[in-house]
Motif scaffolding. Structure first.
Motif, PDB file in Angstrom:
ATOM      1  N   LEU A 407       9.971   2.803   2.687  1.00 45.73           N
ATOM      2  CA  LEU A 407       8.984   2.271   1.749  1.00 45.73           C
ATOM      3  C   LEU A 407       8.119   1.192   2.378  1.00 45.73           C
ATOM      4  O   LEU A 407       6.923   1.069   2.065  1.00 45.73           O
ATOM      5  N   VAL A 408       8.713   0.390   3.275  1.00 47.12           N
ATOM      6  CA  VAL A 408       7.974  -0.765   3.803  1.00 47.12           C
ATOM      7  C   VAL A 408       7.467  -0.565   5.230  1.00 47.12           C
ATOM      8  O   VAL A 408       6.677  -1.378   5.722  1.00 47.12           O
ATOM      9  N   SER A 409       7.912   0.484   5.917  1.00 49.46           N
ATOM     10  CA  SER A 409       7.554   0.627   7.334  1.00 49.46           C
ATOM     11  C   SER A 409       6.049   0.764   7.530  1.00 49.46           C
ATOM     12  O   SER A 409       5.505   0.300   8.535  1.00 49.46           O
ATOM     13  N   ARG A 410       5.345   1.395   6.584  1.00 40.92           N
ATOM     14  CA  ARG A 410       3.894   1.545   6.704  1.00 40.92           C
ATOM     15  C   ARG A 410       3.143   0.879   5.551  1.00 40.92           C
ATOM     16  O   ARG A 410       1.932   1.000   5.455  1.00 40.92           O
ATOM     17  N   THR A 411       3.886   0.203   4.693  1.00 44.28           N
ATOM     18  CA  THR A 411       3.260  -0.490   3.558  1.00 44.28           C
ATOM     19  C   THR A 411       3.923  -1.854   3.412  1.00 44.28           C
ATOM     20  O   THR A 411       4.807  -2.058   2.572  1.00 44.28           O
ATOM     21  N   CYS A 412       3.489  -2.805   4.252  1.00 47.10           N
ATOM     22  CA  CYS A 412       4.144  -4.116   4.281  1.00 47.10           C
ATOM     23  C   CYS A 412       3.951  -4.895   2.983  1.00 47.10           C
ATOM     24  O   CYS A 412       4.692  -5.848   2.713  1.00 47.10           O
ATOM     25  N   ASP A 413       2.983  -4.497   2.151  1.00 41.02           N
ATOM     26  CA  ASP A 413       2.774  -5.193   0.883  1.00 41.02           C
ATOM     27  C   ASP A 413       3.975  -5.082  -0.048  1.00 41.02           C
ATOM     28  O   ASP A 413       4.138  -5.891  -0.968  1.00 41.02           O
ATOM     29  N   PHE A 414       4.826  -4.081   0.191  1.00 44.55           N
ATOM     30  CA  PHE A 414       5.988  -3.897  -0.682  1.00 44.55           C
ATOM     31  C   PHE A 414       7.175  -4.757  -0.255  1.00 44.55           C
ATOM     32  O   PHE A 414       8.169  -4.849  -0.984  1.00 44.55           O
ATOM     33  N   SER A 415       7.076  -5.393   0.899  1.00 42.67           N
ATOM     34  CA  SER A 415       8.216  -6.149   1.419  1.00 42.67           C
ATOM     35  C   SER A 415       8.629  -7.280   0.492  1.00 42.67           C
ATOM     36  O   SER A 415       9.818  -7.419   0.146  1.00 42.67           O
ATOM     37  N   GLN A 416       7.662  -8.107   0.054  1.00 43.35           N
ATOM     38  CA  GLN A 416       8.004  -9.252  -0.784  1.00 43.35           C
ATOM     39  C   GLN A 416       8.603  -8.843  -2.123  1.00 43.35           C
ATOM     40  O   GLN A 416       9.642  -9.385  -2.528  1.00 43.35           O
ATOM     41  N   PRO A 417       8.002  -7.882  -2.843  1.00 42.25           N
ATOM     42  CA  PRO A 417       8.620  -7.451  -4.107  1.00 42.25           C
ATOM     43  C   PRO A 417      10.047  -6.931  -3.923  1.00 42.25           C
ATOM     44  O   PRO A 417      10.920  -7.210  -4.757  1.00 42.25           O
ATOM     45  N   ILE A 418      10.275  -6.214  -2.835  1.00 43.61           N
ATOM     46  CA  ILE A 418      11.621  -5.679  -2.607  1.00 43.61           C
ATOM     47  C   ILE A 418      12.597  -6.790  -2.251  1.00 43.61           C
ATOM     48  O   ILE A 418      13.752  -6.791  -2.695  1.00 43.61           O
TER      49      ILE A 418
END
Length: 467
Positions: A407-418
């Motif tokens: 989920l986060v490898s190509r979409t770093c914007d999801f890192s903080q929510p996760i």
């Protein structure tokens, strides 16, 4: 410590010694013998744990029921008494089904050639043939090494001569399963003899018989296994290709599934087999083109409470998602919401959580657009919740880590929510608890932006490999 083994005769002798020398009651003598051998590290898996019966014929007579039946069958075969042979085959098959120890003892006492001769004697007598197939199937369950060339030839004849007879075909398929499971040599020999054609024809000829379809699906899957540790590699991939390309396997299975919409057991077998056949990019696309994907998604929605069926559908969806175009088709059809719903509905079932996470991880792989849909549908939260519910299950944790990583490898914007969902501590816990999670957990932590030590095992510098 290596296991020790003993023969049935040794075990029986100790039991009789306890009775004769120590004046024990039979049950006490049996329990004492079991305790003695187990304390010495002896594996009694293949030992019949029963007190042998005395016979008026003397000590040379068989002491266990299955051996007495085998001896009677041997004599009936020698005298070509078909009626006696038929009756004894059923009795012998029933006794083999009592457990692996009974089958093993019979096999050690040369039951296979006796049953084989009985089979040859009654090959053209349908009722006795059914009993011979039943006995041979029962004997070879867990003992595929017993099969040899003549048995393979007889089984092939049964498929050829009785292709329209559902009862004969059912038992022939069951025997095929038993002699091919964990036995690559038998698998390859049967494939050369045309078994894949016979199995697919069985589904085609008896597509309304749930027992035949279920057994045939199981046998087809076994032909795609690579489970024989005695060979360096098998022909699993080649067999799967042959089922699809030479025998129209995917089309056959998808069409057959439409006739069992009210039978979750058969549908589970069919979906599981479809998943096993998706070994190439074009096969995954074939499932979509043949209507298999829409059918499976409809099944997932309509049969959400049938846990075994849900597990197999999820496994098949994950397999078909190996094709990037199919990933998009699944997501565009609302598949992600159904996968997440199935997981949350059955959070307590580790296997469903495992398969659901594996499917989500596959859908997210190299697909930022799909990642967005999964995040919006609550996929990340569901995967983390599965880790909490199954803290000791390595497979669930490994697949959940893979979901987060993809989920986060190509979409770093999801890192903080996760991370705000508590992902870091759960992944660290998985990494510390399960060695098999080490690599995927580190990858997930790295892509989340967490601090993780990446140790280089060897850089190719500071010294030579040659001393």
């Amino acid at each position: 410590m290596a296991c020790k083994w003993i023969t049935q005769e040794t075990f029986d002798a100790v039991v009789q010694e306890n009775i004769a020398e120590f004046d024990m009651e039979p049950e006490e003598a049996l329990n004492d013998a079991i305790q003695q051998f187990e304390s010495q590290g002896v594996d009694l898996t293949n030992i019949i744990k029963a007190v042998g019966k005395h016979s008026e014929e003397g000590e040379a007579a068989p002491s266990h029921d299955i051996l007495r039946t085998l001896e009677s069958l041997r004599k009936a075969v020698e005298t070509s008494s078909v009626s006696s042979v038929s009756e004894l085959l059923v009795k012998f098959g029933d006794q083999c089904k009592q457990g692996m120890a009974h089958r093993y003892l019979a096999g050690q006492k040369f039951a296979y050639p006796v049953v084989l001769e009985a089979w040859k004697l009654c090959e053209r007598d349908r009722e006795t043939l059914l009993n011979a197939l039943y006995a041979m199937s029962s004997l070879t369950d867990g003992q595929p090494d017993l099969l040899e060339g003549v048995g393979q030839e007889l089984l092939t004849h049964a498929f050829q001569n009785y292709s329209k007879d559902a009862e004969v075909i059912l038992l022939a398929i069951r025997l095929t399963r038993h002699v091919c499971l964990k036995h690559e040599q038998n698998r390859q020999a049967f494939v050369k003899a045309g078994i894949l054609r016979y199995l697919t024809q069985a589904i085609s000829n008896h597509g309304t018989d749930p027992d035949v379809v279920r057994e045939a699906c199981s046998a087809l899957r076994i032909m795609t296994f690579d489970d024989d540790i005695r060979v360096p590699f098998g022909h699993a991939h080649d067999h799967a290709k042959m089922i699809v390309m030479e025998n129209a396997g995917l089309k056959l299975l998808i069409e057959a599934a439409k006739g069992f919409t009210d039978n979750s057991v058969v549908l589970s077998e069919l979906c599981s087999t479809i998943g096993r056949l998706c070994v190439r990019n074009e096969f995954c696309q074939d499932v979509v083109d043949l209507g298999g994907l829409n059918f499976m998604l409809a099944l997932l929605a309509d049969c959400i409470d049938h846990q075994e069926l849900v597990k197999q559908v999820l496994s098949a969806i994950k397999a078909t998602a190996g094709n990037d175009d199919v990933k998009d088709a699944i997501v565009n059809s609302g598949g992600t919401d159904l996968i997440i719903l199935a997981m949350t509905r059955h959070f307590s079932n580790a296997q469903i959580c495992d398969q659901a996470c594996a499917a989500l991880a596959m859908l997210a792989l190299r697909k930022p657009e799909n990642c967005k849909v999964i995040m919006e549908g609550g996929g990340a939260l569901a995967a983390l919740q599965a880790m909490k519910i199954h803290p000791k299950n390595c497979i669930v944790k490994k697949q959940a880590c893979m979901v987060i990583r993809n989920l986060v490898s190509r979409t770093c914007d999801f890192s903080q929510p996760i991370l705000e969902m508590g992902a870091e501590s759960l992944i660290l816990q998985a990494r510390c608890t399960h060695k098999d999670c080490e690599d995927v957990a580190k990858a997930a932590l790295r892509d989340l932006g967490c601090r993780v030590e990446l140790r280089e095992l060897w850089t190719g510098q500071k010294g030579s490999l040659v001393q």
